[in-house]
Design a protein around this motif. Structure first.
Motif, PDB file in Angstrom:
ATOM      1  N   ALA A  14       4.609   2.269   5.088  1.00  0.00           N
ATOM      2  CA  ALA A  14       4.193   2.268   3.688  1.00  0.00           C
ATOM      3  C   ALA A  14       5.324   2.739   2.795  1.00  0.00           C
ATOM      4  CB  ALA A  14       2.989   3.183   3.502  1.00  0.00           C
ATOM      5  N   ASP A  15       5.313   2.238   1.575  1.00  0.00           N
ATOM      6  CA  ASP A  15       6.298   2.637   0.580  1.00  0.00           C
ATOM      7  C   ASP A  15       5.923   3.977  -0.004  1.00  0.00           C
ATOM      8  OD1 ASP A  15       7.617   0.235   0.931  1.00  0.00           O
ATOM      9  OD2 ASP A  15       6.476  -0.757  -0.660  1.00  0.00           O
ATOM     10  N   GLU A  16       6.926   4.732  -0.386  1.00  0.00           N
ATOM     11  CA  GLU A  16       6.687   5.994  -1.064  1.00  0.00           C
ATOM     12  C   GLU A  16       6.240   5.705  -2.494  1.00  0.00           C
ATOM     13  OE1 GLU A  16       6.850   9.076   0.158  1.00  0.00           O
ATOM     14  OE2 GLU A  16       7.415   8.331   2.130  1.00  0.00           O
ATOM     15  N   GLU A  17       5.485   6.660  -3.058  1.00  0.00           N
ATOM     16  CA  GLU A  17       5.046   6.487  -4.441  1.00  0.00           C
ATOM     17  C   GLU A  17       6.224   6.630  -5.390  1.00  0.00           C
ATOM     18  OE1 GLU A  17       1.585   8.505  -5.821  1.00  0.00           O
ATOM     19  OE2 GLU A  17       0.837   8.695  -3.788  1.00  0.00           O
ATOM     20  N   ASP A  18       6.178   5.862  -6.458  1.00  0.00           N
ATOM     21  CA  ASP A  18       7.259   5.918  -7.450  1.00  0.00           C
ATOM     22  C   ASP A  18       6.965   6.940  -8.514  1.00  0.00           C
ATOM     23  OD1 ASP A  18       8.629   3.968  -6.137  1.00  0.00           O
ATOM     24  OD2 ASP A  18       7.784   2.359  -7.344  1.00  0.00           O
ATOM     25  N   MET A  46       0.853  -1.173   0.000  1.00  0.00           N
ATOM     26  CA  MET A  46       0.000   0.000   0.000  1.00  0.00           C
ATOM     27  C   MET A  46       0.896   1.232   0.000  1.00  0.00           C
ATOM     28  SD  MET A  46      -2.945   0.772   2.773  1.00  0.00           S
ATOM     29  CE  MET A  46      -4.569   0.667   2.126  1.00  0.00           C
ATOM     30  N   ASN A  47       0.565   2.193  -0.821  1.00  0.00           N
ATOM     31  CA  ASN A  47       1.420   3.370  -0.857  1.00  0.00           C
ATOM     32  C   ASN A  47       1.032   4.378   0.224  1.00  0.00           C
ATOM     33  OD1 ASN A  47      -0.798   4.642  -1.911  1.00  0.00           O
ATOM     34  ND2 ASN A  47      -0.061   4.633  -4.010  1.00  0.00           N
ATOM     35  N   LYS A  48       1.840   5.378   0.359  1.00  0.00           N
ATOM     36  CA  LYS A  48       1.721   6.327   1.461  1.00  0.00           C
ATOM     37  C   LYS A  48       0.419   7.124   1.415  1.00  0.00           C
ATOM     38  CE  LYS A  48       4.639   8.036   4.611  1.00  0.00           C
ATOM     39  NZ  LYS A  48       5.245   7.242   5.645  1.00  0.00           N
ATOM     40  N   SER A  49      -0.005   7.542   0.243  1.00  0.00           N
ATOM     41  CA  SER A  49      -1.211   8.376   0.158  1.00  0.00           C
ATOM     42  C   SER A  49      -2.463   7.594   0.527  1.00  0.00           C
ATOM     43  CB  SER A  49      -1.347   8.980  -1.246  1.00  0.00           C
ATOM     44  OG  SER A  49      -1.513   7.962  -2.200  1.00  0.00           O
ATOM     45  N   SER A  83      -2.517   5.107   2.632  1.00  0.00           N
ATOM     46  CA  SER A  83      -2.425   4.905   4.073  1.00  0.00           C
ATOM     47  C   SER A  83      -2.879   6.147   4.830  1.00  0.00           C
ATOM     48  CB  SER A  83      -0.999   4.554   4.471  1.00  0.00           C
ATOM     49  OG  SER A  83      -0.612   3.347   3.905  1.00  0.00           O
TER      50      SER A  83
END
Length: 59
Positions: free
Chosen positions: A55-59, A1-4, A6
């Motif tokens: 969460a991972d940052e968006e690429d 799940m990406n940061k936004s 979350s």
């Protein structure tokens, strides 16, 4: 799940939690289901905050 996503989930769960707390404590609708909802949404909020931190940052 990406940061936004979350962050969005955390905000929505917080809004629902505030509504249920307002309904229970301020409006006086004391029922077991309202108290269970408060506990459940607090647990969901802790899970969402934990997920937001990892969460991972968006690429």
């Amino acid at each position: 799940m990406n940061k936004s996503l979350s962050i969005l989930a955390t905000v929505l769960i917080s809004v629902i939690l505030v509504i249920v707390i307002f309904q229970t404590l301020i409006l006086g609708q004391h029922s077991m289901f309202n108290y269970l909802a408060i506990v459940a949404f607090l647990i969901f909020l802790f899970i969402s905050v934990y997920d937001m931190r990892n969460a991972d940052e968006e690429d």
